[in-house]
Design an enzyme around this catalytic site. Structure first.
Site, mmCIF file in Angstrom:
data_model
loop_
_atom_site.group_PDB
_atom_site.id
_atom_site.type_symbol
_atom_site.label_atom_id
_atom_site.label_comp_id
_atom_site.label_asym_id
_atom_site.label_seq_id
_atom_site.Cartn_x
_atom_site.Cartn_y
_atom_site.Cartn_z
ATOM 1 N N ASP A 66 -12.048 10.417 -6.751
ATOM 2 C CA ASP A 66 -11.589 9.252 -7.519
ATOM 3 C C ASP A 66 -12.006 9.498 -8.976
ATOM 4 O O ASP A 66 -13.090 9.116 -9.397
ATOM 5 C CB ASP A 66 -12.216 7.980 -6.961
ATOM 6 C CG ASP A 66 -11.622 6.717 -7.568
ATOM 7 O OD1 ASP A 66 -10.797 6.843 -8.502
ATOM 8 O OD2 ASP A 66 -11.981 5.606 -7.124
ATOM 9 N N ARG B 96 0.842 -1.206 0.000
ATOM 10 C CA ARG B 96 0.000 0.000 0.000
ATOM 11 C C ARG B 96 0.878 1.258 0.000
ATOM 12 O O ARG B 96 1.430 1.646 1.015
ATOM 13 C CB ARG B 96 -0.907 -0.010 1.238
ATOM 14 C CG ARG B 96 -1.691 1.270 1.456
ATOM 15 C CD ARG B 96 -2.778 1.484 0.431
ATOM 16 N NE ARG B 96 -3.846 0.492 0.577
ATOM 17 C CZ ARG B 96 -4.838 0.346 -0.309
ATOM 18 N NH1 ARG B 96 -4.879 1.104 -1.394
ATOM 19 N NH2 ARG B 96 -5.765 -0.567 -0.125
ATOM 20 N N HIS C 116 0.457 3.799 -10.329
ATOM 21 C CA HIS C 116 -0.474 4.243 -9.278
ATOM 22 C C HIS C 116 0.301 5.020 -8.194
ATOM 23 O O HIS C 116 0.386 4.590 -7.038
ATOM 24 C CB HIS C 116 -1.135 2.984 -8.695
ATOM 25 C CG HIS C 116 -2.357 3.205 -7.886
ATOM 26 N ND1 HIS C 116 -2.514 4.261 -7.022
ATOM 27 C CD2 HIS C 116 -3.507 2.486 -7.800
ATOM 28 C CE1 HIS C 116 -3.697 4.173 -6.434
ATOM 29 N NE2 HIS C 116 -4.322 3.096 -6.893
ATOM 30 N N GLU D 39 -1.930 9.622 -10.982
ATOM 31 C CA GLU D 39 -1.416 8.440 -11.682
ATOM 32 C C GLU D 39 -1.420 8.645 -13.193
ATOM 33 O O GLU D 39 -2.450 8.982 -13.768
ATOM 34 C CB GLU D 39 -2.307 7.237 -11.344
ATOM 35 C CG GLU D 39 -2.597 7.109 -9.859
ATOM 36 C CD GLU D 39 -3.720 6.138 -9.553
ATOM 37 O OE1 GLU D 39 -3.923 5.193 -10.350
ATOM 38 O OE2 GLU D 39 -4.407 6.318 -8.537
ATOM 39 N N ARG E 96 1.349 -6.140 -9.846
ATOM 40 C CA ARG E 96 1.802 -5.553 -8.577
ATOM 41 C C ARG E 96 1.914 -6.579 -7.455
ATOM 42 O O ARG E 96 2.376 -6.244 -6.364
ATOM 43 C CB ARG E 96 0.865 -4.406 -8.158
ATOM 44 C CG ARG E 96 -0.534 -4.857 -7.852
ATOM 45 C CD ARG E 96 -1.522 -3.720 -7.677
ATOM 46 N NE ARG E 96 -2.784 -4.282 -7.204
ATOM 47 C CZ ARG E 96 -3.528 -3.784 -6.238
ATOM 48 N NH1 ARG E 96 -3.164 -2.680 -5.645
ATOM 49 N NH2 ARG E 96 -4.643 -4.365 -5.876
ATOM 50 N N GLN F 159 -8.770 -6.561 -8.964
ATOM 51 C CA GLN F 159 -8.560 -5.106 -8.929
ATOM 52 C C GLN F 159 -7.110 -4.776 -9.310
ATOM 53 O O GLN F 159 -6.172 -5.303 -8.719
ATOM 54 C CB GLN F 159 -8.864 -4.623 -7.506
ATOM 55 C CG GLN F 159 -8.460 -3.197 -7.194
ATOM 56 C CD GLN F 159 -9.601 -2.205 -7.372
ATOM 57 O OE1 GLN F 159 -10.636 -2.531 -7.916
ATOM 58 N NE2 GLN F 159 -9.400 -1.001 -6.919
#
Length: 313
Positions: free
Chosen positions: A212, A66, A167, A271, A89, A84
């Site tokens: 968002d 995170r 991200h 991002e 990652r 997701q």
């Protein structure tokens, strides 16, 4: 006499996960975990951390880390059938010992080339053959550069499509003191309103609640101004037409197990991405997406806005 540390150093990080530390002569540094091909640290020559990583981040597969710069591939968010943000990652990458020629204008010795290829497990959920090469480089002035090259290596003649994002979690002093410039008047998809399309009205983007948004057809340069730290982050991007702006705010922050309740105040994701129009590659074709980050000192009034308007707006 102090021993000069090498510009590239492979060592153990949190929970024994391997990481590469990049160092520039003036004292800037960056760290990249092989798990996720994930940049987790970028420090300036004063040793200040420029990226945000949660104090509650779980450095333990299969959970993605995170913070820092997770790589979303081959799917951004839940724009498709995969988990997701795809699987890049939370896979282990390898150091690429034989990368193809790399046109570069940097004299930096502080870089690493990583590679990700599909495992049998990946092929079950995304049945394509690919090579994903990632170069992470630290420039002499402390700029951080990430270049992704994704090649379709399918032998069955089939093309594939993907969406993508770097991200990036930036460390900011106080989210309510930050503004983003370069996205004014652009169209965006609002993820909080079922991806409905709107046009940005503000002179610059400021923050007072959860956001968002996916901004479309964005310029190659975006700036994040942090008034309190008198610092501006500049993103320069190539091959990445979209830009995501995200902050979870208090309610979402409390709902995330790997994120502190108040940490939303000290981070902002901006991002560089390719989301609205997925990238399609035929066998043998390669796509390249590049992100360059720099942090520069900025005076309070350096932006395009009157500070009183920002504070009272």
């Amino acid at each position: 006499m102090s021993i000069e540390k090498p510009p590239v150093d492979l060592c153990k990080g949190i929970n024994g996960l391997e990481k590469i530390v990049l160092r520039e002569a003036r004292g800037c540094s960056a760290e990249v975990y092989l798990y996720g091909g994930h940049v987790t640290s970028w420090k300036n020559d004063h040793g200040e951390e420029l990226l945000f990583v949660s104090n509650k981040a779980i450095f333990k597969p299969p959970k993605a880390i995170r913070g820092g710069i997770p790589i979303c591939f081959p799917q951004f968010s839940n724009f498709g059938p995969l988990e997701q943000h795809g699987f890049a990652r939370n896979k282990f990458w390898s150091i690429d010992t034989d990368p193809p020629p790399f046109p570069t204008n940097s004299t930096s010795k502080a870089f690493v080339d990583l590679i990700l290829k599909p495992s049998d497990e990946d092929s079950k959920i995304w049945p394509h053959s690919y090579e994903f090469r990632l170069r992470v480089a630290l420039g002499p002035g402390g700029d951080l550069m990430l270049t992704s090259r994704i090649r379709n290596t399918n032998t069955d003649g089939k093309p594939f499509s993907f969406t993508f994002a770097y991200h990036t979690y930036f460390s900011v002093s106080d989210i309510s003191e930050v503004r983003v410039e370069g996205l004014e008047t652009l169209d965006y998809l609002d993820n909080l309103k079922e991806r409905e399309r709107f046009t940005e009205q503000g002179d610059a983007i400021t923050f007072e609640s959860e956001v968002d948004k996916i901004y479309l057809s964005t310029p190659t340069k975006i700036a994040i101004l942090d008034h309190e730290k008198k610092r501006t982050f500049v993103l320069r991007k190539d091959g990445l037409p979209d830009a995501v702006v995200w902050n979870p705010w208090d309610r979402k922050a409390k709902a995330m197990a790997d994120f502190g309740d108040d940490e939303y105040k000290h981070m902002l994701c901006v991002e560089a991405a390719a989301i609205e129009k997925p990238i399609t590659l035929k066998p043998g074709e390669e796509w390249k997406g590049r992100l360059e980050l720099s942090a520069v000192p900025s005076s309070y009034c350096s932006g395009q806005l009157d500070p009183a308007k920002v504070l009272n707006g």
